[in-house]
Design a protein around this motif. Structure first.
Motif, PDB file in Angstrom:
ATOM      1  N   ARG A   2      21.031  56.874  61.512  1.00  0.00           N
ATOM      2  CA  ARG A   2      21.333  58.093  62.237  1.00  0.00           C
ATOM      3  C   ARG A   2      20.348  58.277  63.386  1.00  0.00           C
ATOM      4  O   ARG A   2      19.160  58.101  63.235  1.00  0.00           O
ATOM      5  CB  ARG A   2      21.230  59.252  61.235  1.00  0.00           C
ATOM      6  CG  ARG A   2      21.420  60.615  61.742  1.00  0.00           C
ATOM      7  CD  ARG A   2      21.316  61.540  60.532  1.00  0.00           C
ATOM      8  NE  ARG A   2      20.858  62.862  60.663  1.00  0.00           N
ATOM      9  CZ  ARG A   2      19.853  63.348  61.374  1.00  0.00           C
ATOM     10  NH1 ARG A   2      19.145  62.582  62.102  1.00  0.00           N
ATOM     11  NH2 ARG A   2      19.540  64.606  61.366  1.00  0.00           N
ATOM     12  N   SER A   3      20.848  58.656  64.560  1.00  0.00           N
ATOM     13  CA  SER A   3      19.991  58.913  65.718  1.00  0.00           C
ATOM     14  C   SER A   3      20.223  60.339  66.205  1.00  0.00           C
ATOM     15  O   SER A   3      21.155  60.591  66.949  1.00  0.00           O
ATOM     16  CB  SER A   3      20.310  57.937  66.849  1.00  0.00           C
ATOM     17  OG  SER A   3      20.018  56.639  66.474  1.00  0.00           O
ATOM     18  N   PRO A   4      19.384  61.269  65.775  1.00  0.00           N
ATOM     19  CA  PRO A   4      19.570  62.649  66.213  1.00  0.00           C
ATOM     20  C   PRO A   4      19.294  62.792  67.703  1.00  0.00           C
ATOM     21  O   PRO A   4      18.559  62.013  68.298  1.00  0.00           O
ATOM     22  CB  PRO A   4      18.545  63.427  65.390  1.00  0.00           C
ATOM     23  CG  PRO A   4      17.508  62.436  65.052  1.00  0.00           C
ATOM     24  CD  PRO A   4      18.219  61.118  64.940  1.00  0.00           C
ATOM     25  N   LYS A   5      19.906  63.804  68.298  1.00  0.00           N
ATOM     26  CA  LYS A   5      19.736  64.040  69.723  1.00  0.00           C
ATOM     27  C   LYS A   5      18.483  64.844  70.030  1.00  0.00           C
ATOM     28  O   LYS A   5      18.050  64.910  71.161  1.00  0.00           O
ATOM     29  CB  LYS A   5      20.951  64.775  70.269  1.00  0.00           C
ATOM     30  CG  LYS A   5      22.213  63.960  70.214  1.00  0.00           C
ATOM     31  CD  LYS A   5      23.358  64.675  70.830  1.00  0.00           C
ATOM     32  CE  LYS A   5      24.582  63.785  70.786  1.00  0.00           C
ATOM     33  NZ  LYS A   5      25.698  64.374  71.471  1.00  0.00           N
ATOM     34  N   LEU A   6      17.890  65.437  69.016  1.00  0.00           N
ATOM     35  CA  LEU A   6      16.779  66.346  69.237  1.00  0.00           C
ATOM     36  C   LEU A   6      15.738  66.181  68.131  1.00  0.00           C
ATOM     37  O   LEU A   6      16.086  65.988  66.971  1.00  0.00           O
ATOM     38  CB  LEU A   6      17.313  67.787  69.221  1.00  0.00           C
ATOM     39  CG  LEU A   6      16.333  68.927  69.411  1.00  0.00           C
ATOM     40  CD1 LEU A   6      15.747  68.899  70.812  1.00  0.00           C
ATOM     41  CD2 LEU A   6      17.036  70.253  69.169  1.00  0.00           C
ATOM     42  N   ASP A  36      22.175  68.698  65.844  1.00  0.00           N
ATOM     43  CA  ASP A  36      21.879  67.330  65.430  1.00  0.00           C
ATOM     44  C   ASP A  36      20.413  67.048  65.738  1.00  0.00           C
ATOM     45  O   ASP A  36      20.058  66.757  66.882  1.00  0.00           O
ATOM     46  CB  ASP A  36      22.785  66.356  66.167  1.00  0.00           C
ATOM     47  CG  ASP A  36      22.605  64.932  65.699  1.00  0.00           C
ATOM     48  OD1 ASP A  36      22.027  64.720  64.606  1.00  0.00           O
ATOM     49  OD2 ASP A  36      23.038  64.010  66.416  1.00  0.00           O
ATOM     50  N   CYS A  37      19.559  67.161  64.724  1.00  0.00           N
ATOM     51  CA  CYS A  37      18.126  67.039  64.974  1.00  0.00           C
ATOM     52  C   CYS A  37      17.386  66.544  63.742  1.00  0.00           C
ATOM     53  O   CYS A  37      17.932  66.494  62.654  1.00  0.00           O
ATOM     54  CB  CYS A  37      17.554  68.388  65.402  1.00  0.00           C
ATOM     55  SG  CYS A  37      17.484  69.591  64.076  1.00  0.00           S
TER      56      CYS A  37
END
Length: 64
Positions: A2-6, A36-37
């Protein structure tokens, strides 16, 4: 993976009492608003129960 945006970074120094009350509010805000963080709590020194409190909340909030 998973690559969160924040990444939300909260520095803490002797904040155990404040975390008990405020960390659930921050986490619930993130969930309600579908942000999404990753939330990262950074402890200055191991003086109080900050790390223990954060670990207890990690069971409920996967982004913490």
């Amino acid at each position: 993976m998973r690559s969160p945006k924040l990444l939300i970074l909260i520095p803490c120094y002797r904040e155990a009492n404040n975390l008990k009350a405020n960390l659930p509010l921050v986490c619930d805000y993130i969930i309600v608003n579908k942000i999404d963080c990753d939330l990262l709590i950074v402890e200055g020194e191991k003086i109080d129960e900050t790390a223990k409190i954060v670990k207890s909340f990690q069971k409920k909030y996967s982004f913490l």
